[in-house]
Design a protein around this motif. Structure first.
Motif, PDB file in Angstrom:
ATOM      1  N   LEU A 100       0.993  -1.265   0.077  1.00 19.39           N
ATOM      2  CA  LEU A 100      -0.081  -0.078  -0.029  1.00 19.39           C
ATOM      3  C   LEU A 100       0.817   1.249  -0.134  1.00 19.39           C
ATOM      4  N   LYS A 101       2.111   0.933  -0.132  1.00 22.78           N
ATOM      5  CA  LYS A 101       2.947   2.211  -0.180  1.00 22.78           C
ATOM      6  C   LYS A 101       2.451   3.046  -1.309  1.00 22.78           C
ATOM      7  N   GLY A 102       2.558   4.363  -1.128  1.00 21.71           N
ATOM      8  CA  GLY A 102       1.825   5.411  -2.211  1.00 21.71           C
ATOM      9  C   GLY A 102       0.687   5.941  -1.872  1.00 21.71           C
ATOM     10  N   SER A 103       0.020   5.206  -0.920  1.00 22.03           N
ATOM     11  CA  SER A 103      -1.285   5.721  -0.537  1.00 22.03           C
ATOM     12  C   SER A 103      -1.056   5.676   1.048  1.00 22.03           C
ATOM     13  N   PRO A 104      -1.931   7.011   1.784  1.00 19.36           N
ATOM     14  CA  PRO A 104      -1.932   6.801   3.152  1.00 19.36           C
ATOM     15  C   PRO A 104      -3.041   5.554   3.645  1.00 19.36           C
ATOM     16  N   VAL A 105      -2.554   5.183   4.734  1.00 20.60           N
ATOM     17  CA  VAL A 105      -3.476   4.059   5.307  1.00 20.60           C
ATOM     18  C   VAL A 105      -3.799   4.417   6.687  1.00 20.60           C
ATOM     19  N   LEU A 106      -5.126   4.247   7.099  1.00 22.99           N
ATOM     20  CA  LEU A 106      -5.611   4.591   8.558  1.00 22.99           C
ATOM     21  C   LEU A 106      -5.918   3.124   8.954  1.00 22.99           C
ATOM     22  N   LEU A 107      -5.395   3.020  10.282  1.00 19.51           N
ATOM     23  CA  LEU A 107      -5.726   1.923  10.803  1.00 19.51           C
ATOM     24  C   LEU A 107      -6.510   2.015  12.061  1.00 19.51           C
ATOM     25  N   PRO A 130     -10.745   2.668  21.215  1.00 17.88           N
ATOM     26  CA  PRO A 130      -9.841   2.720  19.588  1.00 17.88           C
ATOM     27  C   PRO A 130      -8.523   3.199  19.955  1.00 17.88           C
ATOM     28  N   THR A 131      -7.601   2.465  19.139  1.00 17.58           N
ATOM     29  CA  THR A 131      -6.263   3.263  18.588  1.00 17.58           C
ATOM     30  C   THR A 131      -6.280   3.436  17.267  1.00 17.58           C
ATOM     31  N   LEU A 132      -5.743   4.586  16.898  1.00 18.66           N
ATOM     32  CA  LEU A 132      -5.671   5.121  15.588  1.00 18.66           C
ATOM     33  C   LEU A 132      -4.219   5.263  15.048  1.00 18.66           C
ATOM     34  N   VAL A 133      -3.900   4.743  14.002  1.00 14.27           N
ATOM     35  CA  VAL A 133      -2.543   4.733  13.366  1.00 14.27           C
ATOM     36  C   VAL A 133      -2.761   5.126  11.813  1.00 14.27           C
ATOM     37  N   LEU A 134      -2.119   6.320  11.559  1.00 16.10           N
ATOM     38  CA  LEU A 134      -1.884   6.765  10.331  1.00 16.10           C
ATOM     39  C   LEU A 134      -0.767   6.585   9.859  1.00 16.10           C
ATOM     40  N   VAL A 135      -0.638   5.828   8.464  1.00 21.57           N
ATOM     41  CA  VAL A 135       0.674   5.398   7.726  1.00 21.57           C
ATOM     42  C   VAL A 135       0.794   6.387   6.682  1.00 21.57           C
ATOM     43  N   ASP A 136       1.917   7.007   6.473  1.00 21.15           N
ATOM     44  CA  ASP A 136       2.168   7.995   5.222  1.00 21.15           C
ATOM     45  C   ASP A 136       2.168   7.073   4.134  1.00 21.15           C
ATOM     46  N   LYS A 147       5.089   6.552   2.553  1.00 19.65           N
ATOM     47  CA  LYS A 147       6.350   5.966   2.586  1.00 19.65           C
ATOM     48  C   LYS A 147       6.242   4.631   3.303  1.00 19.65           C
ATOM     49  N   GLY A 148       5.291   4.347   3.853  1.00 20.91           N
ATOM     50  CA  GLY A 148       4.798   3.524   4.894  1.00 20.91           C
ATOM     51  C   GLY A 148       5.507   3.629   6.405  1.00 20.91           C
ATOM     52  N   ARG A 149       5.583   4.932   6.606  1.00 19.76           N
ATOM     53  CA  ARG A 149       6.038   5.379   7.972  1.00 19.76           C
ATOM     54  C   ARG A 149       4.728   5.766   8.963  1.00 19.76           C
ATOM     55  N   VAL A 150       4.784   5.660  10.311  1.00 22.11           N
ATOM     56  CA  VAL A 150       3.731   5.982  11.007  1.00 22.11           C
ATOM     57  C   VAL A 150       3.767   7.570  11.101  1.00 22.11           C
ATOM     58  N   ALA A 151       2.679   8.173  10.669  1.00 22.08           N
ATOM     59  CA  ALA A 151       2.607   9.641  10.859  1.00 22.08           C
ATOM     60  C   ALA A 151       1.865  10.168  12.125  1.00 22.08           C
ATOM     61  N   LEU A 152       0.920   9.159  12.353  1.00 25.71           N
ATOM     62  CA  LEU A 152       0.215   9.592  13.800  1.00 25.71           C
ATOM     63  C   LEU A 152      -0.178   8.191  14.490  1.00 25.71           C
ATOM     64  N   TYR A 153       0.081   8.247  16.014  1.00 30.21           N
ATOM     65  CA  TYR A 153       0.034   6.998  16.638  1.00 30.21           C
ATOM     66  C   TYR A 153      -1.059   7.772  17.866  1.00 30.21           C
ATOM     67  N   HIS A 154      -2.215   7.232  17.871  1.00 28.86           N
ATOM     68  CA  HIS A 154      -3.065   7.975  18.905  1.00 28.86           C
ATOM     69  C   HIS A 154      -3.891   6.791  19.728  1.00 28.86           C
ATOM     70  N   PRO A 155      -3.735   6.410  20.757  1.00 25.38           N
ATOM     71  CA  PRO A 155      -4.558   5.560  21.616  1.00 25.38           C
ATOM     72  C   PRO A 155      -5.635   6.212  22.031  1.00 25.38           C
ATOM     73  N   GLY A 156      -7.041   5.921  21.743  1.00 31.21           N
ATOM     74  CA  GLY A 156      -8.220   6.521  22.418  1.00 31.21           C
ATOM     75  C   GLY A 156      -8.905   7.401  21.257  1.00 31.21           C
ATOM     76  N   GLU A 198      -5.207  15.046   6.323  1.00 28.89           N
ATOM     77  CA  GLU A 198      -4.788  16.238   5.388  1.00 28.89           C
ATOM     78  C   GLU A 198      -3.346  16.457   5.575  1.00 28.89           C
ATOM     79  N   LYS A 199      -2.756  16.682   6.830  1.00 30.27           N
ATOM     80  CA  LYS A 199      -1.416  16.895   6.718  1.00 30.27           C
ATOM     81  C   LYS A 199      -0.495  15.643   6.250  1.00 30.27           C
ATOM     82  N   THR A 200      -1.033  14.598   6.318  1.00 33.07           N
ATOM     83  CA  THR A 200      -0.191  13.271   5.647  1.00 33.07           C
ATOM     84  C   THR A 200      -0.195  13.329   4.292  1.00 33.07           C
ATOM     85  N   LEU A 201      -1.648  13.760   3.922  1.00 37.51           N
ATOM     86  CA  LEU A 201      -1.606  13.632   2.282  1.00 37.51           C
ATOM     87  C   LEU A 201      -0.804  14.782   1.657  1.00 37.51           C
ATOM     88  N   SER A 202      -0.620  15.711   2.334  1.00 38.26           N
ATOM     89  CA  SER A 202       0.429  17.110   1.598  1.00 38.26           C
ATOM     90  C   SER A 202       1.705  16.658   1.621  1.00 38.26           C
TER      91      SER A 202
END
Length: 305
Positions: free
Chosen positions: A176-183, A271-277, A279-288, A300-304
Motif C-alpha cells: 500500500l506504499k504510495g497511499s496513506p493508510v488509516l488503521l 480505539p487506537t488510531l494509526v495513520l501511515v504515510d 512511504k509506509g511510516r507512522v505519521a500518527l499514533y493515537h490511543p483513544g 490532510e497533513k499526511t496527504l500534503s
C-alpha cells in the motif's frame, strides 16, 4: 454450614475489593487526593496489601500525572510497582485482574514521568526492561503502547498479520506504499469504538478519491455477547454481527483478526488510531478517541507530505 459461611465471606471480600477501587476513583475524580489517601490507608490497615489495593493506588499515580503533579505521580507509581513485585513472589501476574492493571499502570506512569522531563531514552529503556520480564503477560500490549508513544512516529509501520479476517482479504501494508493508510484498532465490546466508527466512515468517504485506505484490525477476547465465554469460531461470528450492526458505513473495510497486531502496535486502548504515510511510516499514533476535526487535520497533513 461451613460452605455457606465461606461463600458469604468470599462475597464480602469481593465487595470490599470493588469498593476500594471505586471509592478511590470517585475521590480522585474530584481531585481529592487527601480523601483517596485516607481510604487507601484505612483499607490497607484492614486488609493489608492485596491486588485491589494496588489497583486503587495505581489510580492515584495516574490522576497525579494527569494533574501534572509529576513527583507525586512518580512516587505512587514506584510504590505500586515495588509492592506488586512483592506479591509476584507468591502468585502469577495474570491470576486475577487487579494486579496486572496496577503493575501496567505503574510502569506506564513511571515512563510518562520520565518523558515529561524530556528523558525519552531512559523511559524507553524502562519499558524495554519491563518487556523482558512481562512480555508474555497481559500487560505486554500496554508496554508496547507506551514504547510506541515514545518512538513509533516516523518509523516504518509494523506489518499486519492477516491470516484471519472479515470481509475482503486485507492488502499487506508493504503493498500500500504510495497511499496513506488509516488503521482503526477496535474491539467488539468497545463503546468508544462505536462512537469513532461514523467518524472513520465519514473520513473514508471524503478521502477515498485521494487514495486513503482504511483497515480495521481487531482480536479475539474469549467471550461474546453478555460476556459469555465463546470459542474462536463463535466469537468471530459475533464480531461479524457487531461489525455489521454498528459499523454500517465501513462494510467494505477489511478486518484483520490477530492478537499479535494489537501487541505489536501496543493497542491496549481501544480505539487506537494509526495513520501511515505514503512511504509506509507512522505519521500518527493515537490511543483513544479522536474527534472528526482532529483526525481530518492529521489525514490532510499526511496527504500534503
Amino acid at each position: 454450614m461451613w460452605f455457606r459461611r465461606f461463600a458469604i465471606l468470599l462475597l464480602l471480600s469481593s465487595c470490599a475489593f470493588a469498593d476500594i477501587v471505586d471509592d478511590v476513583r470517585t475521590a480522585l475524580a474530584q481531585r481529592n487526593f487527601a480523601a483517596a489517601d485516607s481510604q487507601l490507608q484505612t483499607y490497607r490497615a484492614q486488609h493489608g496489601v492485596d491486588p485491589a489495593y494496588l489497583e486503587a493506588l495505581s489510580w492515584t499515580a495516574r490522576e497525579a500525572l494527569d494533574a501534572n503533579q509529576l513527583q507525586q505521580a512518580d512516587t505512587a507509581a514506584k510504590q505500586t510497582e515495588a509492592l506488586a513485585r512483592q506479591l509476584l513472589q507468591k502468585r502469577s501476574l495474570d491470576a486475577e485482574p487487579h494486579l496486572p492493571i496496577a503493575l501496567g499502570a505503574a510502569i506506564e506512569v513511571e515512563a510518562q514521568v520520565l518523558a515529561a522531563h524530556g528523558q525519552n531514552a531512559p523511559a524507553a529503556a524502562l519499558l524495554h526492561h519491563a518487556l523482558v520480564s512481562y512480555g508474555n503477560t497481559s500487560i505486554s500490549p500496554r508496554l508496547h503502547k507506551n514504547l510506541n508513544l515514545l518512538s513509533l512516529t516516523t518509523m516504518p509501520a509494523p506489518p499486519l498479520i492477516s491470516s484471519e479476517y472479515l470481509g475482503t482479504r486485507p492488502t499487506p501494508l508493504s503493498q500500500l506504499k504510495g497511499s496513506p493508510v488509516l488503521l482503526f484498532f477496535w474491539a467488539h465490546w468497545c463503546g468508544d469504538c462505536k462512537y469513532e466508527g461514523p467518524i472513520i466512515s465519514r473520513l473514508s468517504s471524503e478521502f477515498a478519491a485521494k487514495g486513503l485506505t482504511v483497515l480495521a484490525p481487531t482480536q479475539l477476547y474469549g467471550y461474546a455477547a453478555k460476556g459469555e465465554d465463546a470459542k474462536p469460531k463463535d466469537e468471530i461470528a459475533y464480531i461479524g454481527q457487531v461489525w455489521q450492526h454498528y459499523y454500517p458505513g465501513l462494510q467494505s473495510v477489511p478486518v484483520p483478526i490477530s492478537k499479535s497486531n494489537f501487541t505489536n502496535y501496543g493497542a491496549s486502548t481501544t480505539p487506537t488510531l494509526v495513520l501511515v504515510d505514503r512511504k509506509g511510516r507512522v505519521a500518527l499514533y493515537h490511543p483513544g478517541l479522536m474527534q472528526y476535526d482532529d483526525l481530518r487535520s492529521a489525514i490532510e497533513k499526511t496527504l500534503s507530505n
